[in-house]
Design a protein around this motif. Structure first.
Motif, short mmCIF file in Angstrom:
data_model
loop_
_atom_site.label_atom_id
_atom_site.label_comp_id
_atom_site.label_asym_id
_atom_site.label_seq_id
_atom_site.Cartn_x
_atom_site.Cartn_y
_atom_site.Cartn_z
N ILE A 181 0.83 -1.20 0.00
CA ILE A 181 0.00 0.00 0.00
C ILE A 181 0.86 1.25 0.00
CG2 ILE A 181 -1.80 1.26 1.26
CD1 ILE A 181 -2.74 -1.36 2.40
N ALA A 182 1.98 1.21 0.72
CA ALA A 182 2.85 2.38 0.81
C ALA A 182 3.44 2.73 -0.54
CB ALA A 182 3.96 2.12 1.82
N MET A 183 3.52 1.77 -1.48
CA MET A 183 4.10 2.03 -2.79
C MET A 183 3.06 2.38 -3.83
SD MET A 183 7.12 1.89 -1.93
CE MET A 183 7.75 2.33 -3.56
N PHE A 184 1.78 2.46 -3.45
CA PHE A 184 0.75 2.97 -4.36
C PHE A 184 0.77 4.49 -4.26
CE2 PHE A 184 -1.97 -1.10 -3.92
CZ PHE A 184 -1.15 -1.73 -4.84
N ASP A 190 -2.86 2.39 -8.55
CA ASP A 190 -3.97 1.65 -7.93
C ASP A 190 -4.88 1.05 -9.00
OD1 ASP A 190 -5.58 0.72 -5.81
OD2 ASP A 190 -6.93 2.42 -6.07
N HIS A 191 -5.20 1.83 -10.04
CA HIS A 191 -6.06 1.33 -11.12
C HIS A 191 -5.38 0.19 -11.87
CE1 HIS A 191 -8.64 4.50 -10.10
NE2 HIS A 191 -8.14 5.46 -10.87
N TYR A 192 -4.09 0.35 -12.12
CA TYR A 192 -3.36 -0.71 -12.83
C TYR A 192 -3.32 -1.99 -11.99
CZ TYR A 192 0.51 -3.43 -14.67
OH TYR A 192 1.29 -4.46 -15.16
N ASP A 193 -3.10 -1.86 -10.69
CA ASP A 193 -3.03 -3.04 -9.82
C ASP A 193 -4.33 -3.82 -9.85
OD1 ASP A 193 -1.64 -4.55 -7.53
OD2 ASP A 193 -3.52 -3.92 -6.60
N LYS A 194 -5.45 -3.13 -9.78
CA LYS A 194 -6.75 -3.81 -9.80
C LYS A 194 -7.00 -4.50 -11.15
CE LYS A 194 -8.87 -0.69 -6.42
NZ LYS A 194 -9.89 0.36 -6.18
N ALA A 195 -6.69 -3.79 -12.24
CA ALA A 195 -6.91 -4.37 -13.56
C ALA A 195 -6.02 -5.58 -13.80
CB ALA A 195 -6.65 -3.30 -14.64
N TYR A 196 -4.77 -5.49 -13.38
CA TYR A 196 -3.84 -6.60 -13.59
C TYR A 196 -4.25 -7.81 -12.75
CZ TYR A 196 0.45 -9.34 -13.63
OH TYR A 196 1.36 -10.35 -13.77
N ALA A 197 -4.66 -7.59 -11.50
CA ALA A 197 -5.08 -8.70 -10.64
C ALA A 197 -6.29 -9.42 -11.24
CB ALA A 197 -5.39 -8.18 -9.24
N CYS A 198 -7.24 -8.64 -11.75
CA CYS A 198 -8.43 -9.25 -12.38
C CYS A 198 -8.03 -10.07 -13.60
CB CYS A 198 -9.43 -8.17 -12.78
SG CYS A 198 -10.22 -7.35 -11.38
N THR A 250 -5.35 -10.75 -2.85
CA THR A 250 -5.66 -9.50 -3.53
C THR A 250 -6.64 -8.64 -2.74
OG1 THR A 250 -7.49 -10.52 -4.79
CG2 THR A 250 -5.29 -10.58 -5.77
N ILE A 251 -7.36 -9.24 -1.78
CA ILE A 251 -8.30 -8.44 -0.99
C ILE A 251 -7.67 -7.95 0.30
CG2 ILE A 251 -10.23 -9.78 -1.92
CD1 ILE A 251 -10.45 -11.17 0.79
N ASN A 252 -6.41 -8.31 0.53
CA ASN A 252 -5.74 -7.90 1.76
C ASN A 252 -5.60 -6.38 1.84
OD1 ASN A 252 -4.11 -8.44 4.22
ND2 ASN A 252 -2.45 -7.61 2.98
N ASP A 253 -5.06 -5.77 0.79
CA ASP A 253 -4.85 -4.31 0.79
C ASP A 253 -6.16 -3.53 0.85
OD1 ASP A 253 -2.19 -4.84 0.75
OD2 ASP A 253 -1.92 -4.44 -1.39
N PRO A 254 -7.20 -3.87 0.04
CA PRO A 254 -8.46 -3.14 0.16
C PRO A 254 -9.10 -3.24 1.54
CG PRO A 254 -8.40 -4.35 -1.91
CD PRO A 254 -7.21 -4.79 -1.13
N LEU A 255 -8.97 -4.42 2.19
CA LEU A 255 -9.52 -4.56 3.54
C LEU A 255 -8.81 -3.65 4.53
CD1 LEU A 255 -10.18 -8.39 3.98
CD2 LEU A 255 -11.86 -6.56 3.94
#
Length: 320
Positions: A181-184, A190-198, A250-255
């Motif tokens: 999270i500190a490196m977002f 953030d948008h790229y991370d979500k798209a890539y994970a999906c 992948t849900i660790n950071d959003p939580l």
């Protein structure tokens, strides 16, 4: 004045002792099991390199790649956890290197699970062509492609970091613990991370599901080995479970981001430790245990090495 100074020193030492004691009590229940599982994973990796049957079989080579990535990921995650509970703040470049290495190894697991599913699909549906399709060379090329794809993702993240105005910072010293999270440092990251994970997990999920359906269809054929198809079906189901466990990371950071808005810092750290054990640590520990216990070829050799090469009565004779 002398008595007051001694009293103040005693109080300071008392607080320092309390801080160290709390640190040990807080981190030991997580660090000790992690060290145990790192030992098991390391022994499993050594086992997979100890016999030629493992080094010359594609599915064991893929398993080695999976366990190697999981072991490195677990070691890096534990290092970052210990740094955070020890309140050691790093600089952004050092944290960035650790975070990118963690991200690199984290992507290997779902991609390798997809390759392992394809290998099992070919073994059941095209048994006569399996030896010509799934060769040691092709397996090596596939593993290199997986690492190259993951490295490309890391390179893209590094490029996205350039949008953050580091020159406006008073210092490169971080004011919080190192984490993904500190490196977002920008919305684009953030948008790229979500798209890539999906994309990553959807691709792996579709590959495993299609392989499972293909094996189920082949199992109904009279020319197919029923026992082999049944075993492969269970293996693919296991891969789906493993993919699901990997998806939990992948849900660790959003939580953590969500709970940080409603809870205090102490509660956040406690919940983060629980999530770390359940979402990050346990899924990477299960792979070695599942395959080590389930595979009849690996099990006796793994137990032999785990017992420090002792010839125990319950284990039978020493494996050759």
């Amino acid at each position: 004045m002398s008595f007051a100074s001694r009293s103040q020193n005693n109080i300071t030492v008392g607080f320092q002792y309390r801080g160290v004691l709390e640190l040990v009590l807080f981190s030991a229940p997580i660090t000790v099991p992690c060290c145990v599982f790192l030992f098991i994973n390391g022994t499993m990796l050594f086992t997979l390199r100890s016999k030629s049957v493992f080094r010359e079989t594609s599915r064991y080579i893929l398993l080695y790649n999976l366990l190697f990535a999981d072991t490195v990921q677990m070691a890096l995650a534990q290092l970052m956890y210990l740094l955070s509970v020890s309140r050691i703040w790093m600089t952004y470049p050092v944290c960035g290197v650790l975070a990118m290495l963690t991200e690199l190894t984290n992507d290997i697991s779902p991609l390798t699970l997809g390759l392992m599913s394809l290998e099992r699909y070919v073994a059941v549906c095209y048994p006569l062509r399996h030896a010509t399709i799934i060769t040691i060379r092709n397996t090596g090329v596939a593993i290199i492609a997986v690492w190259a794809f993951s490295s490309l993702n890391v390179l893209t993240r590094v490029i996205l970091l350039s949008e953050f105005p580091f020159e406006e910072l008073e210092s490169l010293q971080m004011k919080d613990f190192c984490s993904d999270i500190a490196m977002f440092l920008g919305p684009m990251s953030d948008h790229y991370d979500k798209a890539y994970a999906c994309f990553l997990f959807l691709s792996a999920g579709v590959t495993i599901t299609c392989s499972f359906i293909g094996v189920m269809i082949a199992a109904r054929s009279a020319s197919t080995d029923k026992a082999s198809a049944h075993k492969t079906r269970n293996t693919l189901l296991l891969h789906l479970v493993q993919l699901g466990l990997s998806l939990l990371s992948t849900i660790n950071d959003p939580l953590i981001i969500a709970i940080s808005k409603i809870l205090d810092r102490v509660s956040i750290l406690r919940i983060q430790s629980i999530l770390y054990v359940c979402i990050i640590l346990l899924p990477r520990c299960l792979n070695a245990l599942i395959y080590g216990i389930r595979d009849q070829t690996i099990r006796p050799i793994l137990m032999y090495h785990l017992c420090c090469r002792l010839k125990l009565p319950r284990l039978g004779s020493q494996p050759r």
